[in-house]
Design a protein around this motif. Structure first.
Motif, short mmCIF file in Angstrom:
data_model
loop_
_atom_site.label_atom_id
_atom_site.label_comp_id
_atom_site.label_asym_id
_atom_site.label_seq_id
_atom_site.Cartn_x
_atom_site.Cartn_y
_atom_site.Cartn_z
N PRO A 262 0.81 -1.23 0.00
CA PRO A 262 0.00 0.00 0.00
C PRO A 262 0.84 1.27 0.00
CG PRO A 262 -0.90 -1.60 1.55
CD PRO A 262 0.42 -2.15 1.08
N THR A 263 2.02 1.22 0.62
CA THR A 263 2.87 2.41 0.67
C THR A 263 3.72 2.58 -0.57
OG1 THR A 263 4.64 1.16 1.77
CG2 THR A 263 2.99 2.23 3.18
N GLY A 264 3.79 1.54 -1.41
CA GLY A 264 4.65 1.60 -2.59
C GLY A 264 6.12 1.40 -2.28
N LYS A 265 6.45 1.02 -1.05
CA LYS A 265 7.85 0.84 -0.65
C LYS A 265 8.38 -0.57 -0.90
CE LYS A 265 7.77 4.43 2.93
NZ LYS A 265 8.00 4.73 4.38
N ALA A 266 7.51 -1.48 -1.34
CA ALA A 266 7.94 -2.86 -1.60
C ALA A 266 7.03 -3.44 -2.69
CB ALA A 266 7.87 -3.72 -0.33
N LEU A 284 11.14 -6.78 -3.64
CA LEU A 284 11.95 -5.58 -3.80
C LEU A 284 11.55 -4.53 -2.77
CD1 LEU A 284 12.56 -6.96 -6.55
CD2 LEU A 284 12.62 -4.69 -7.57
N GLY A 285 12.50 -3.72 -2.39
CA GLY A 285 12.19 -2.59 -1.53
C GLY A 285 12.59 -2.79 -0.08
N ASP A 286 11.99 -2.00 0.79
CA ASP A 286 12.28 -1.99 2.22
C ASP A 286 11.76 -3.27 2.87
OD1 ASP A 286 12.62 -1.48 4.89
OD2 ASP A 286 11.64 0.49 4.86
N PRO A 287 12.61 -4.05 3.55
CA PRO A 287 12.13 -5.28 4.18
C PRO A 287 10.98 -5.08 5.15
CG PRO A 287 14.52 -5.23 4.15
CD PRO A 287 14.06 -3.88 3.67
N GLU A 288 10.91 -3.93 5.79
CA GLU A 288 9.80 -3.66 6.71
C GLU A 288 8.47 -3.58 5.97
OE1 GLU A 288 10.57 -0.29 9.09
OE2 GLU A 288 12.32 -1.15 10.12
N TRP A 290 7.88 -5.44 3.17
CA TRP A 290 7.65 -6.69 2.43
C TRP A 290 6.29 -7.32 2.73
CZ3 TRP A 290 13.01 -9.65 2.73
CH2 TRP A 290 13.93 -8.98 1.91
N PRO A 291 5.89 -7.44 4.02
CA PRO A 291 4.58 -8.06 4.27
C PRO A 291 3.43 -7.36 3.55
CG PRO A 291 5.84 -7.91 6.30
CD PRO A 291 6.60 -7.12 5.28
N GLY A 292 3.54 -6.05 3.37
CA GLY A 292 2.49 -5.31 2.68
C GLY A 292 2.39 -5.67 1.22
N ALA A 293 3.46 -6.20 0.61
CA ALA A 293 3.41 -6.65 -0.78
C ALA A 293 3.10 -8.13 -0.88
CB ALA A 293 4.75 -6.34 -1.47
N ILE A 294 3.55 -8.91 0.11
CA ILE A 294 3.31 -10.35 0.09
C ILE A 294 1.82 -10.66 0.28
CG2 ILE A 294 3.75 -12.50 1.34
CD1 ILE A 294 6.57 -11.43 1.94
#
Length: 575
Positions: A262-266, A284-288, A290-294
Motif C-alpha cells: 500500500p505504501t509503494g515501498k515494496a 523488492l524494496g524496504d524489508p519492513e 515486504w509483508p504489505g506486498a506479500i
C-alpha cells in the motif's frame, strides 16, 4: 469459518469418493452391473455415481476444481445436484420407489452433498478467466463438429453392413454416440461398425468433455504485465535497496507482473504459469514493507485459484514468507565471489590459473564495457553473435536471467567481449547491476569452436578489473542442490544421500546440474543458500513443472498448462 471449511471439505471428499467408486465400477464387473441396474430400474444411486471411466474422469475433474476453490465448479455442482435432488424427491412420492431402503440412503447422501455445497459456498471464491464461457462454447461446438466428422469417417471406413447408408446417416450415428455414449445402430440397417470403433468414439467423447470442462474452469492465465510506470517505480526501488538481493534486477523481466505494498515501498514480481503464481527472488524494496506486498500477492493468488510459490528466495525473505504460511525447501546455492578476498594464488586455484594462462598465451583478450558505452552498430553485431551461439530457439531463464540483451534502459549492465588473436569475437558475458557495488551474471554465450577455458579467463579478467571499478562482489551461477553433491561425495555419506547424489548425476546428462556446481566451485565462492517456498507439499509437482516451463526447460504445445517435451542442451543463460 470453521463450519464453512468443514462443509467445503465434505463436498470435495464426497466427489473424490464417488470418483473412486466410478473407477472401481469400471474394473469390478459385478459392482458396475449393480450400479447400472439401479440406475435403470426403480432404484437411484447418489449424485454422479454412474459407473465407468468416463463418469469417473468427470467426477475426478470436478473434485480437483472444487479443491482449488473454483466458483464455476461450485455453481455447476449445485445446479446439477440440486436438479437431481429435486427429481429424486419427486420420485420418492411413488410408493414403489419409496419402499426401497437404498433409495432413502441415496437421497440422504445427495441431500447431504447439496447442504454441504450451500453451507460451504463462501469457501469457493476462486475466479476463472472471463473468456472461459466463450472458450468453452467454442471448444464444445468446434470439438463436436470435428469429433462427429471423425466418428463418421471411422464408421465409413470400417462399416460391415450389407445394406447401403448415406454419409449423413453415418454422421448422425457418430454424433449420437458422442452425445449419448450409446447410439442404437439396430435402427439403421446400413450401419454396423466393429466394437472397437464404438469404443474409440466413446473415448473421443470423454476427451471432448474434459476439454470443454478444462476450458470452462481454467484459471486466469495471466495478469497485466509490467507497465512503464511499474518499471520506473521498480527501478527506483532498486536504486534505494538493490544491494540487498543479487536477483533484484531480474524483477524487470517484462512478462512478469507486480503486486505493490500500500505504501509503494515494496513489491513482489511474479508470473502466472500453469495455474501457479510464481514469484522469484526476494521482494523488492524496504524489508519492513515486504509483508504489505506479500499479502496482496497471496490474496490475488487465492482469489484466482492459483498456487502461490517463490523460487530463488534468500533466507531472510524465506523467513518473512514463512510468517505468511509458506513452507521452505532448500533449492541450492548461489556462488558469490568477494572481489577483495579473491586470489589466484595457492594450490586450490591451480587449475583455473593454468586455464587462464593457456588462453592468454593463445592471444585472447577481454574487453569490458557498460552497455550504454557500446555504439549501436557494435551492439547489433554482439546481438547477432549471441543469437548464433544460442543452443535452441527458446530463451531460457526466469528467476535468474533478464531475458533480453541490448535494451537501452539496461545501460548500466556490463558486457565482456572475448576475442581471439585474429580479433574474432569468441564469447560474451553480460552482467546486471547488483546495487552500486555488485554485479550479477545474466548471460553466457560462447563460440563452440573457441578454446576451452574462455569462460574462466573472462571471469578472472572481470574480477581483476573489478577492484579498479569499485565492484565489491560478483554473483555467478546458481548450483541446484549444491550441498548434495558436496556432502554426498564425502567419506561416510549415508545411503540416502548417496542415492540422491546418484540421481542428480544421472539427470545432469540433460540439465548440467553437477557441471554447474563444479564450474563455480573452482572460484572458491561464498555459497548463499536459495529456497523454494510453497504452501502445500502436494503442490510441489505442479510448482516444479511451472518452474521448468518458466525457465524454458519445458514447452507446452497445444493446450495451455500442459508440459511439453524437455529440451536437451547446455545452459545458455545465467543459471
Amino acid at each position: 469459518m470453521g463450519n464453512t471449511r468443514g462443509a467445503a471439505a465434505f463436498a470435495v471428499w464426497y466427489l473424490r469418493v464417488v470418483a473412486s467408486v466410478n473407477f472401481l465400477s469400471a474394473v469390478w464387473v459385478t459392482l458396475g452391473q449393480d450400479v447400472r441396474r439401479h440406475n435403470q430400474a426403480d432404484f437411484f444411486t447418489p449424485y454422479l455415481l454412474t459407473a465407468g471411466f468416463a463418469p469417473g474422469l468427470f467426477t475426478a475433474f470436478l473434485a480437483v476444481t472444487m479443491s482449488r476453490r473454483k466458483r464455476a465448479a461450485w455453481i455447476l455442482n449445485l445446479g446439477l445436484s440440486g436438479a437431481f435432488l429435486g427429481l429424486f424427491a419427486l420420485a420418492m412420492a411413488f410408493p414403489e420407489i419409496r419402499s426401497h431402503s437404498q433409495n432413502w440412503v441415496s437421497l440422504a447422501l445427495t441431500a447431504a452433498f447439496v447442504v454441504a455445497l450451500l453451507a460451504g459456498r463462501r469457501a469457493f471464491y476462486a475466479k476463472g478467466d472471463r473468456s472461459n464461457p466463450r472458450l468453452a462454447a467454442a471448444v464444445g461446438a468446434g470439438g463436436l463438429l470435428g469429433a462427429s466428422l471423425l466418428a463418421a469417417l471411422l464408421v465409413t471406413v470400417t462399416n460391415r453392413a450389407s445394406e447401403p447408408s448415406t454419409f449423413l446417416e453415418r454422421w448422425r450415428y457418430g454424433a449420437l454416440r458422442l452425445v449419448s455414449v450409446a447410439a442404437d445402430g439396430r435402427r439403421l440397417s446400413g450401419i454396423a461398425p466393429p466394437t472397437w470403433v464404438d469404443v474409440a468414439v466413446n473415448v473421443l467423447s470423454t476427451a471432448l468433455l474434459l476439454a470443454v470442462l478444462y476450458a470452462a474452469f481454467r484459471s486466469r492465465r495471466a495478469v497485466d504485465p509490467l507497465t512503464e510506470d511499474d518499471e520506473k517505480r521498480l527501478r527506483e526501488l532498486l536504486d534505494r535497496h538493490g544491494e540487498r538481493d543479487s536477483l533484484g534486477y531480474f524483477a524487470l523481466r517484462r512478462e512478469k507482473s507486480v503486486c505493490w505494498s500500500p505504501t509503494g515501498k515494496a513489491a513482489v514480481a511474479y508470473r502466472v504459469v500453469g495455474g501457479v503464481s510464481l514469484a522469484s527472488g526476494d521482494p523488492l524494496g524496504d524489508p519492513e514493507a515486504w509483508p504489505g506486498a506479500i499479502e496482496p500477492w497471496l490474496a490475488e493468488a487465492r482469489a484466482h485459484g492459483w498456487i502461490p510459490a517463490v523460487t530463488g528466495a534468500s533466507e531472510e525473505a524465506g523467513t518473512v514468507y514463512a510468517r505468511h504460511g509458506l513452507d521452505a525447501l532448500e533449492l541450492g546455492d548461489e556462488a558469490v565471489v568477494d572481489v577483495a578476498e579473491f586470489t589466484l594464488e595457492g594450490r586450490a586455484m591451480r587449475t583455473v590459473r593454468q586455464a587462464c594462462n593457456r588462453v592468454r598465451r593463445a592471444g585472447y583478450t577481454v574487453r569490458v564495457r557498460r552497455h550504454e558505452d557500446i555504439p549501436a552498430d557494435e551492439m547489433a553485431y554482439l546481438l547477432r553473435r549471441a543469437d548464433d551461439w544460442r543452443d535452441g530457439a527458446a530463451e531460457r531463464g526466469f528467476s535468474m536471467a533478464l531475458g533480453r540483451l541490448g535494451d537501452p534502459r539496461d545501460g548500466r549492465c556490463v558486457m565482456l567481449e572475448c576475442t581471439d588473436a585474429d580479433g574474432e569475437l569468441r564469447a560474451l558475458l553480460s552482467f546486471v547491476p547488483w546495487g552500486p557495488h555488485g554485479l550479477s551474471l545474466d548471460l553466457m554465450r560462447r563460440d563452440r569452436h573457441g578454446d576451452n577455458g574462455l569462460t574462466e579467463f573472462m571471469v578472472i579478467e572481470l574480477l581483476r578489473r573489478a577492484r579498479e571499478s569499485g565492484i565489491a562482489q560478483v554473483s555467478l551461477n546458481f548450483a541446484v542442490f549444491r550441498s548434495v553433491f558436496e556432502r554426498g561425495a564425502r567419506l561416510g555419506a549415508g545411503p540416502v544421500l548417496r542415492l540422491w547424489r546418484s540421481l542428480l548425476c544421472f539427470f545432469s546428462r540433460w540439465w548440467q546440474i553437477e557441471s554447474l556446481y563444479r564450474a563455480n566451485a573452482k572460484y572458491r565462492p561464498v555459497w548463499e543458500p536459495r529456497f523454494l517456498l510453497f504452501e502445500k507439499s502436494a503442490d510441489l509437482p505442479r510448482i516444479a513443472v511451472a518452474s521448468a516451463r518458466a525457465e524454458g526447460f519445458l514447452e507446452a504445445p497445444g493446450l495451455p498448462g500442459l508440459p511439453g517435451r524437455p529440451r536437451r542442451g547446455r545452459l545458455e543463460t545465467r543459471r
